[in-house]
Design a protein around this motif. Structure first.
Motif, short mmCIF file in Angstrom:
data_model
loop_
_atom_site.label_atom_id
_atom_site.label_comp_id
_atom_site.label_asym_id
_atom_site.label_seq_id
_atom_site.Cartn_x
_atom_site.Cartn_y
_atom_site.Cartn_z
N ALA A 77 0.83 -1.20 0.00
CA ALA A 77 0.00 0.00 0.00
C ALA A 77 0.87 1.26 0.00
CB ALA A 77 -0.93 -0.02 1.20
N GLU A 78 1.99 1.23 0.69
CA GLU A 78 2.89 2.38 0.72
C GLU A 78 3.44 2.68 -0.66
OE1 GLU A 78 5.97 2.32 3.71
OE2 GLU A 78 4.61 1.41 5.16
N LYS A 79 3.81 1.65 -1.39
CA LYS A 79 4.35 1.83 -2.75
C LYS A 79 3.29 2.41 -3.67
CE LYS A 79 7.73 -1.88 -2.37
NZ LYS A 79 8.19 -3.17 -2.90
N GLU A 80 2.05 1.94 -3.52
CA GLU A 80 0.96 2.46 -4.35
C GLU A 80 0.74 3.94 -4.07
OE1 GLU A 80 -2.26 -0.11 -3.24
OE2 GLU A 80 -1.58 -1.73 -4.53
N THR A 81 0.66 4.29 -2.80
CA THR A 81 0.42 5.68 -2.41
C THR A 81 1.58 6.59 -2.84
OG1 THR A 81 -0.90 4.95 -0.53
CG2 THR A 81 -0.09 7.21 -0.47
N ALA A 82 2.80 6.14 -2.64
CA ALA A 82 3.96 6.93 -3.03
C ALA A 82 3.97 7.18 -4.54
CB ALA A 82 5.24 6.24 -2.59
N SER A 83 3.64 6.15 -5.31
CA SER A 83 3.58 6.29 -6.77
C SER A 83 2.49 7.27 -7.18
CB SER A 83 3.34 4.93 -7.43
OG SER A 83 4.40 4.05 -7.17
N GLU A 84 1.32 7.13 -6.58
CA GLU A 84 0.19 8.01 -6.90
C GLU A 84 0.52 9.47 -6.60
OE1 GLU A 84 -2.98 6.29 -4.63
OE2 GLU A 84 -3.28 4.64 -6.06
N ALA A 89 1.73 -10.08 -10.14
CA ALA A 89 2.16 -10.14 -11.54
C ALA A 89 2.75 -8.83 -12.04
CB ALA A 89 0.98 -10.54 -12.43
N GLY A 90 2.57 -7.74 -11.31
CA GLY A 90 3.11 -6.46 -11.75
C GLY A 90 2.33 -5.30 -11.16
N VAL A 91 2.22 -4.23 -11.95
CA VAL A 91 1.55 -3.01 -11.49
C VAL A 91 0.58 -2.54 -12.56
CG1 VAL A 91 1.88 -0.61 -10.76
CG2 VAL A 91 3.59 -2.32 -10.17
N ASP A 92 -0.62 -2.16 -12.14
CA ASP A 92 -1.60 -1.52 -13.03
C ASP A 92 -1.66 -0.06 -12.65
OD1 ASP A 92 -2.50 -3.80 -14.48
OD2 ASP A 92 -3.66 -4.42 -12.73
N VAL A 93 -1.62 0.80 -13.66
CA VAL A 93 -1.72 2.24 -13.44
C VAL A 93 -2.87 2.76 -14.31
CG1 VAL A 93 -0.55 4.48 -13.58
CG2 VAL A 93 0.77 2.41 -13.09
N VAL A 115 7.00 4.71 -11.54
CA VAL A 115 6.46 3.49 -10.92
C VAL A 115 7.56 2.46 -10.69
CG1 VAL A 115 4.84 1.58 -11.22
CG2 VAL A 115 4.14 3.90 -11.80
N THR A 116 8.49 2.35 -11.64
CA THR A 116 9.62 1.43 -11.47
C THR A 116 10.45 1.81 -10.25
OG1 THR A 116 9.73 0.93 -13.82
CG2 THR A 116 11.71 0.52 -12.55
N ARG A 117 10.74 3.10 -10.10
CA ARG A 117 11.55 3.55 -8.97
C ARG A 117 10.84 3.34 -7.63
NH1 ARG A 117 12.49 9.03 -8.91
NH2 ARG A 117 11.14 9.44 -10.69
N LYS A 118 9.54 3.57 -7.60
CA LYS A 118 8.81 3.48 -6.33
C LYS A 118 8.42 2.05 -5.95
CE LYS A 118 8.85 7.74 -5.15
NZ LYS A 118 9.59 8.14 -3.96
N GLU A 137 8.37 -3.76 -18.03
CA GLU A 137 7.56 -4.67 -18.84
C GLU A 137 6.39 -5.28 -18.06
OE1 GLU A 137 11.28 -7.06 -17.60
OE2 GLU A 137 10.93 -5.12 -18.52
N ASN A 138 6.41 -5.12 -16.74
CA ASN A 138 5.32 -5.62 -15.89
C ASN A 138 4.39 -4.52 -15.41
OD1 ASN A 138 6.26 -8.29 -16.08
ND2 ASN A 138 7.73 -7.91 -14.47
N ILE A 139 4.47 -3.35 -16.06
CA ILE A 139 3.62 -2.22 -15.71
C ILE A 139 2.63 -2.00 -16.84
CG2 ILE A 139 3.53 0.26 -15.24
CD1 ILE A 139 6.45 -0.03 -14.17
N ILE A 140 1.35 -2.04 -16.51
CA ILE A 140 0.29 -1.80 -17.48
C ILE A 140 -0.29 -0.43 -17.21
CG2 ILE A 140 -1.93 -2.59 -18.39
CD1 ILE A 140 0.39 -4.57 -18.80
N ILE A 141 -0.24 0.45 -18.23
CA ILE A 141 -0.75 1.81 -18.09
C ILE A 141 -2.01 1.94 -18.92
CG2 ILE A 141 -0.27 4.26 -18.44
CD1 ILE A 141 2.75 3.47 -18.32
N SER A 142 -3.09 2.39 -18.27
CA SER A 142 -4.38 2.61 -18.94
C SER A 142 -4.82 4.04 -18.71
CB SER A 142 -5.44 1.67 -18.39
OG SER A 142 -5.05 0.32 -18.54
N THR A 143 -5.61 4.54 -19.66
CA THR A 143 -6.25 5.85 -19.48
C THR A 143 -7.73 5.63 -19.32
OG1 THR A 143 -6.53 6.16 -21.85
CG2 THR A 143 -4.49 7.01 -20.89
#
Length: 68
Positions: free
Chosen positions: A1-8, A26-30, A49-52, A58-64
């Motif tokens: 949860a900390e990583k999610e909040t820091a990234s956001e 499996a990765g991160v959804d943004v 997101v990679t840094r945080k 390649e495991n980060i999915i970005i959606s709008t």
């Protein structure tokens, strides 16, 4: 949860609106509130997101909001 909040927080400070970051096994959804993103914006999101989260790009999915 900390990583999610820091990234956001960091993504929103860079001008991205209504950001939701979900870290899972499996990765991160943004999801970003913009309707479309340039390649430079996608690269910036991946970098932050990679840094945080220490998850590879390649495991980060970005959606709008338009392509959820």
């Amino acid at each position: 949860a900390e990583k999610e909040t820091a990234s956001e927080i960091l993504l929103e400070s860079k001008g991205f609106q209504d950001v939701v970051v979900s870290v899972h096994a499996a990765g991160v959804d943004v999801v970003v509130g913009d309707t479309e993103l340039s390649e430079a914006q996608r690269a910036q999101i991946e970098d932050i997101v990679t840094r945080k989260t220490n998850v590879a790009a390649e495991n980060i999915i970005i959606s709008t909001v338009s392509n959820q």
